[in-house]
Design an enzyme around this catalytic site. Structure first.
Site, PDB file in Angstrom:
ATOM      1  CE1 TYR A   1      -4.230  -2.618   5.247  1.00 23.63           C
ATOM      2  CE2 TYR A   1      -3.565  -0.366   4.746  1.00 23.63           C
ATOM      3  CZ  TYR A   1      -4.031  -1.604   4.334  1.00 23.63           C
ATOM      4  OH  TYR A   1      -4.282  -1.826   3.001  1.00 23.63           O
TER       5      TYR A   1
ATOM      6  CB  SER B   1      -0.871   0.015   1.265  1.00 24.51           C
ATOM      7  OG  SER B   1      -1.428   1.298   1.479  1.00 24.51           O
TER       8      SER B   1
HETATM    9  P1  NAP Z   1     -11.424  -6.506  -0.031  1.00 25.23           P
HETATM   10  O1  NAP Z   1     -12.366  -6.338  -1.168  1.00 25.23           O
HETATM   11  O2  NAP Z   1     -11.951  -6.411   1.370  1.00 25.23           O
HETATM   12  O3  NAP Z   1     -10.665  -7.885  -0.249  1.00 25.23           O
HETATM   13  C1  NAP Z   1      -9.960  -8.534   0.788  1.00 25.23           C
HETATM   14  C2  NAP Z   1      -9.819 -10.001   0.396  1.00 25.23           C
HETATM   15  O4  NAP Z   1      -9.091 -10.655   1.453  1.00 25.23           O
HETATM   16  C3  NAP Z   1     -11.157 -10.695   0.264  1.00 25.23           C
HETATM   17  O5  NAP Z   1     -11.117 -11.605  -0.799  1.00 25.23           O
HETATM   18  C4  NAP Z   1     -11.290 -11.444   1.592  1.00 25.23           C
HETATM   19  O6  NAP Z   1     -12.065 -12.628   1.373  1.00 25.23           O
HETATM   20  C5  NAP Z   1      -9.836 -11.790   1.879  1.00 25.23           C
HETATM   21  N1  NAP Z   1      -9.655 -12.028   3.291  1.00 25.23           N
HETATM   22  C6  NAP Z   1      -9.964 -11.195   4.335  1.00 25.23           C
HETATM   23  N2  NAP Z   1      -9.724 -11.811   5.491  1.00 25.23           N
HETATM   24  C7  NAP Z   1      -9.252 -13.055   5.187  1.00 25.23           C
HETATM   25  C8  NAP Z   1      -8.841 -14.170   5.961  1.00 25.23           C
HETATM   26  N3  NAP Z   1      -8.888 -14.129   7.300  1.00 25.23           N
HETATM   27  N4  NAP Z   1      -8.420 -15.278   5.327  1.00 25.23           N
HETATM   28  C9  NAP Z   1      -8.392 -15.345   3.974  1.00 25.23           C
HETATM   29  N5  NAP Z   1      -8.767 -14.315   3.177  1.00 25.23           N
HETATM   30  C10 NAP Z   1      -9.190 -13.192   3.782  1.00 25.23           C
HETATM   31  O7  NAP Z   1     -10.265  -5.426  -0.089  1.00 25.23           O
HETATM   32  P2  NAP Z   1      -9.154  -5.081  -1.190  1.00 25.23           P
HETATM   33  O8  NAP Z   1      -9.023  -3.616  -1.149  1.00 25.23           O
HETATM   34  O9  NAP Z   1      -9.405  -5.753  -2.457  1.00 25.23           O
HETATM   35  O10 NAP Z   1      -7.856  -5.678  -0.469  1.00 25.23           O
HETATM   36  C11 NAP Z   1      -6.904  -6.464  -1.137  1.00 25.23           C
HETATM   37  C12 NAP Z   1      -5.520  -6.047  -0.696  1.00 25.23           C
HETATM   38  O11 NAP Z   1      -5.269  -4.724  -1.148  1.00 25.23           O
HETATM   39  C13 NAP Z   1      -5.326  -6.021   0.813  1.00 25.23           C
HETATM   40  O12 NAP Z   1      -4.066  -6.599   1.155  1.00 25.23           O
HETATM   41  C14 NAP Z   1      -5.305  -4.543   1.155  1.00 25.23           C
HETATM   42  O13 NAP Z   1      -4.554  -4.271   2.300  1.00 25.23           O
HETATM   43  C15 NAP Z   1      -4.662  -3.991  -0.119  1.00 25.23           C
HETATM   44  N6  NAP Z   1      -4.880  -2.564  -0.344  1.00 25.23           N
HETATM   45  C16 NAP Z   1      -6.143  -2.074  -0.530  1.00 25.23           C
HETATM   46  C17 NAP Z   1      -6.321  -0.704  -0.724  1.00 25.23           C
HETATM   47  C18 NAP Z   1      -7.697  -0.106  -0.916  1.00 25.23           C
HETATM   48  O14 NAP Z   1      -7.834   1.128  -0.794  1.00 25.23           O
HETATM   49  N7  NAP Z   1      -8.701  -0.894  -1.234  1.00 25.23           N
HETATM   50  C19 NAP Z   1      -5.210   0.153  -0.738  1.00 25.23           C
HETATM   51  C20 NAP Z   1      -3.949  -0.383  -0.551  1.00 25.23           C
HETATM   52  C21 NAP Z   1      -3.789  -1.732  -0.371  1.00 25.23           C
HETATM   53  P3  NAP Z   1     -12.999 -13.373   2.445  1.00 25.23           P
HETATM   54  O15 NAP Z   1     -13.693 -12.324   3.253  1.00 25.23           O
HETATM   55  O16 NAP Z   1     -13.904 -14.203   1.561  1.00 25.23           O
HETATM   56  O17 NAP Z   1     -12.064 -14.229   3.249  1.00 25.23           O
END
Ligand code: NAP
Length: 268
Positions: A155, A142
């Site tokens: 985080y 991130s």
């Molecule tokens: P998201 O839509 O909430 O996706 C998170 C994913 O992680 C979901 O598929 C969720 O699936 C899975 N997950 C959560 N807890 C889990 C667990 N205990 N075991 C296995 N899988 C788990 O959010 P996203 O933004 O796409 O996040 C993806 C990555 O991008 C993350 O690492 C986040 O830190 C990073 N990121 C996001 C942003 C942003 O602004 N969105 C910015 C920078 C970085 P289930 O709930 O089905 O398990």
């Protein structure tokens, strides 16, 4: 239509957001997929759609990656999967509050999911890649890795871990055909915000990137062989200045002699 098969890509956190878009793009690029998350129904719906659209073989694995036994089982599967060519360490959560206000159990789960799981899965993948001499890992970090002041330290720190891990691994793997990419998204429109009790619409609109744009840009960086890809950063000169300063500093950080400003007055 399927392009030439590129082996298997394993994507953690593929049930929504960034991981689901990676799954879509990688299937279209000709990878077979292993999709991992807790919500098996969502994974199966995505797997069926991608198989119908691309012909790719898509396996789903339901796993809670805050559970050390599940991490170990997935790591063993990764190390033993002869067709694996790409690991996308994407699953992650944000904290609902600051370190002192969030429940301790939530802090511990974040650290396991965002740090221990990707490290151990990368370990397994790279051990397997070393036997074949080739492979790729993508770590979804991130921009907060560079700017902990914007949100909170836990985080941000977990994402800084992934950036350091990526840079350290690439140093260790120099001269091989095993490469690791850190992707640093800024605010991206996914469920992560709602899941951590925040309203992404409360941010200035020009802060928030669409998830398709984010993943397509990150894959452009991947195709270019970038070690660090920051899709929202407009001018790479800003990153290069920081990298150069950091590497210059690195050469000065270990000395037998205490710096003069820390010597006692009597000594001085
Ligand atoms: P998201 O839509 O909430 O996706 C998170 C994913 O992680 C979901 O598929 C969720 O699936 C899975 N997950 C959560 N807890 C889990 C667990 N205990 N075991 C296995 N899988 C788990 O959010 P996203 O933004 O796409 O996040 C993806 C990555 O991008 C993350 O690492 C986040 O830190 C990073 N990121 C996001 C942003 C942003 O602004 N969105 C910015 C920078 C970085 P289930 O709930 O089905 O398990």
């Amino acid at each position: 239509m399927t392009q030439d098969n590129k082996g298997i890509a394993l994507v953690t956190g593929a049930s929504s957001g960034i991981g689901a878009v990676y799954a879509d793009r990688l299937a279209k690029r000709g990878y077979d997929l292993i999709l991992v998350a807790r919500d098996i129904a969502r994974l199966e719906a995505l797997a069926n759609r991608l198989h119908s659209a691309t012909g790719s073989q898509v396996e789903v694995i339901g796993a809670d990656l805050t559970d050390p036994a599940s991490i170990d089982a997935l790591a063993a599967r990764i190390e033993g999967e002869a067709r694996l060519t790409l690991l996308v360490n994407n699953a992650g959560v944000a904290l609902s509050d600051t370190l002192t206000e969030a429940p301790a159990s939530e802090v511990a789960r974040l650290i396991t999911l965002n740090i221990a799981a990707p490290a151990l899965l990368a370990r397994a993948a790279i051990r397997a890649f070393k036997t074949r001499g080739t492979g790729r890992v993508i770590n979804i970090s991130s921009v907060l890795a560079l700017a902990p002041e914007i949100l909170e330290g836990v985080y941000s720190g977990s994402k800084a871990f992934l950036l350091n891990l990526t840079q350290g691994l690439n140093h260790e793997l120099a001269g091989t055909d095993i490469h690791v990419q850190a992707v640093l998204p800024g605010a991206t429109r996914t469920e992560i915000w709602e899941r951590s009790g925040k309203d992404v619409d409360s941010f200035p609109a020009d802060w928030v990137m669409g998830v398709d744009d984010l993943v397509d840009a990150a894959l452009t960086g991947f195709d270019r062989g970038e070690a660090v890809t920051i899709p929202p950063l407009q001018d790479t000169a800003d990153w290069n200045i920081m990298q150069d300063a950091r590497l210059r500093l690195a050469g000065q950080l270990s000395r037998s002699e205490v710096a003069p400003r820390y010597r006692s007055i009597a000594e001085a």
